[in-house]
Write an enzyme that holds these catalytic residues in place. Structure first.
Site, PDB file in Angstrom:
ATOM      1  N   ASP A 262      -4.840   1.890   2.013  1.00 30.01           N
ATOM      2  CA  ASP A 262      -5.193   1.187   3.246  1.00 30.01           C
ATOM      3  C   ASP A 262      -5.714   2.166   4.299  1.00 30.01           C
ATOM      4  OD1 ASP A 262      -2.592   2.295   3.224  1.00 30.01           O
ATOM      5  OD2 ASP A 262      -1.848   0.894   4.720  1.00 30.01           O
TER       6      ASP A 262
ATOM      7  N   GLU B  95       0.094   7.658  11.640  1.00 30.50           N
ATOM      8  CA  GLU B  95      -1.191   7.237  12.197  1.00 30.50           C
ATOM      9  C   GLU B  95      -1.923   8.342  12.951  1.00 30.50           C
ATOM     10  OE1 GLU B  95       0.080   3.876  14.474  1.00 30.50           O
ATOM     11  OE2 GLU B  95      -0.126   2.472  12.787  1.00 30.50           O
TER      12      GLU B  95
ATOM     13  N   HIS C 245       0.864  -1.180   0.000  1.00 33.76           N
ATOM     14  CA  HIS C 245       0.000   0.000   0.000  1.00 33.76           C
ATOM     15  C   HIS C 245       0.905   1.236   0.000  1.00 33.76           C
ATOM     16  CE1 HIS C 245      -4.178  -1.102   0.028  1.00 33.76           C
ATOM     17  NE2 HIS C 245      -3.929  -2.094   0.861  1.00 33.76           N
TER      18      HIS C 245
ATOM     19  N   TYR D  93      -7.837   8.958 -17.071  1.00 32.47           N
ATOM     20  CA  TYR D  93      -8.698   9.653 -16.116  1.00 32.47           C
ATOM     21  C   TYR D  93      -8.897  11.104 -16.544  1.00 32.47           C
ATOM     22  CZ  TYR D  93      -7.474   5.696 -13.093  1.00 32.47           C
ATOM     23  OH  TYR D  93      -7.285   4.439 -12.585  1.00 32.47           O
TER      24      TYR D  93
END
Length: 430
Positions: free
Chosen positions: A133, A407, A128, A331
């Protein structure tokens, strides 16, 4: 008397908004560790595009546990959950992408990925490396926060967990375009869409936004120049496709610098590969050229496509060669609706703090969230994921084998997603 009633009503609305914000704060704190645990699990078990079976299973199970209507198997592995609020109102969409990349992880984290695969004939790791994630984990957290508030919601929230944002495997369709093709917007009818992407270019806790064109379109072109093979000592006996290809490179590079109004929006055309010939004294029969087109305006995009075809074929013809041009549309431009962006800025400031919400420059990377933004007013945001003590100029970027997402930023992302949904629904009560 009338003025007094209005004041009371405004006061009640302000109190309700305050209570909702306090509730979201409380719920985000409760779910923060779970979001971190989910993310670590997904990080250790990455899956490539259209193959996110395990990830999708965990997502679907969680959404069902929250009492949502859940649909699976969309665009191979996509999941959609619908949270129905107790009060009438529109439907708003929140989206996360689930796929990982064929990258061997080198980041030193205890939940490092050791997964491997054979990708296009090469044994490589799966990682990832772009933070998807974290997107899945934060949206799962927001789903839990918002499910606990469903009695207060004026409308519905559509949670989209999308496969293959990085592109589908060769020979397959995928991603946002396929989810739309399979009818998720026709079925759920969202009025607005929101998404976010973690980035190493901002410090943790910051949110980046941009009104209007925010990320470039990304398209691939292939040019095959056909000549006539000859001995290198006698080029006049053949037609040299290498010489024609060299002129085509120059001519195509002049399209952006001389033929497109770049005061409107910037654009880039880059050649990434030129291949032709096998020996120093043999003029080959053909040359293959491939490249990328990046741009921020849909009309300019169409002009660039046409001018590449015209330039390549005419230059080839002038030297006696021929050129085949194939443009593969990727895209579109990711466009943040200006009115909606302005409307949702207060929500972002509540999530991160006034000083932590920053306007970003244009990004020449691309995102398939752009397909959703062509259908409904949308806003795509960036969440900082680099620890504050690290230098943004030297930190590993997204897609690097050393990419790391802090985190501590997840609570800000979870809160932002939750507030965007609640505040939008409150502003569009029925």
């Amino acid at each position: 008397m009338k003025k007094s009633l209005i004041s009371v009503a405004l006061g009640f609305a302000a109190l309700s908004a305050f209570n909702a914000n306090a509730n979201i704060d409380q719920q985000v704190k409760k779910v923060e560790q779970q979001v971190i645990d989910w993310r670590r699990d997904f990080h250790q078990n990455p899956e490539l595009g259209n193959r996110e079976t395990r990830t999708a299973g965990i997502v679907a199970k969680h959404l069902k546990s929250l009492g949502m209507e859940v649909q699976t198997g969309i665009a191979y592995t996509g999941v959609v959950g619908l949270l129905k609020g107790a009060k009438p109102g529109p439907t708003v969409m929140l989206r996360a992408d689930m796929d990982a990349l064929p990258v061997t992880e080198k980041a030193d984290v205890p939940f490092k990925s050791t997964k491997t695969t054979n990708y296009r004939g090469v044994d490589v790791g799966i990682m990832h490396a772009c933070g998807h994630d974290t997107h899945v984990a934060m949206l799962m957290g927001a789903a839990q926060v918002l499910a606990n508030m469903k009695d207060e919601l004026h409308g519905n929230i559509m949670f989209v967990f999308q496969p293959a944002e990085e592109g589908a495997p060769e020979g397959e369709e995928g991603g946002a375009e396929l989810m739309l093709k399979e009818g998720i917007f026709k079925q759920y009818k969202p009025e607005a869409a929101f998404g976010l992407h973690i980035t190493s270019s901002l410090h943790s806790g910051k949110i980046g936004y941009r009104s209007g064109p925010a990320m470039a379109s990304a398209d691939r072109f292939e040019i095959t120049v056909h000549g006539k093979q000859a001995h290198g000592s006698a080029p006049w006996t053949g037609v040299d496709p290498i010489a024609a290809a060299a002129q085509i490179v120059t001519g195509v590079n002049h399209i952006v610098s001389r033929q497109i109004n770049i005061t409107k929006e910037p654009a880039i055309v880059s050649f990434g590969k030129i291949a032709g010939g096998v020996r120093n004294n043999i003029i080959p029969e053909e040359v293959e050229m491939v490249g990328t087109i990046r741009n921020f305006d849909m009309d300019n995009r169409a002009q660039i496509f046409e001018k590449i075809k015209t330039t390549a074929t005419h230059i080839a013809k002038s030297s006696g060669a021929t050129a085949e041009v194939h443009i593969h549309e990727g895209y579109p431009v990711t466009i943040n609706n200006p009115k909606l962006t302005a409307q949702m800025l207060p929500s972002l400031k509540k999530a991160a703090g006034n000083e932590n919400v920053v306007e970003m420059g244009k990004i020449t990377g691309a995102e398939d969230f752009s397909f959703y933004a062509l259908e409904v007013p949308s806003v795509f945001l960036f969440l900082g994921g680099t620890p504050s003590e690290q230098d943004l100029n030297t930190v590993a970027s997204n897609h690097s084998p050393y990419f790391y997402a802090d985190e501590s930023s997840f609570k800000v992302g979870t809160k932002a997603l939750s507030l965007l949904a609640v505040d939008y629904l409150n502003a569009h009560k029925r």
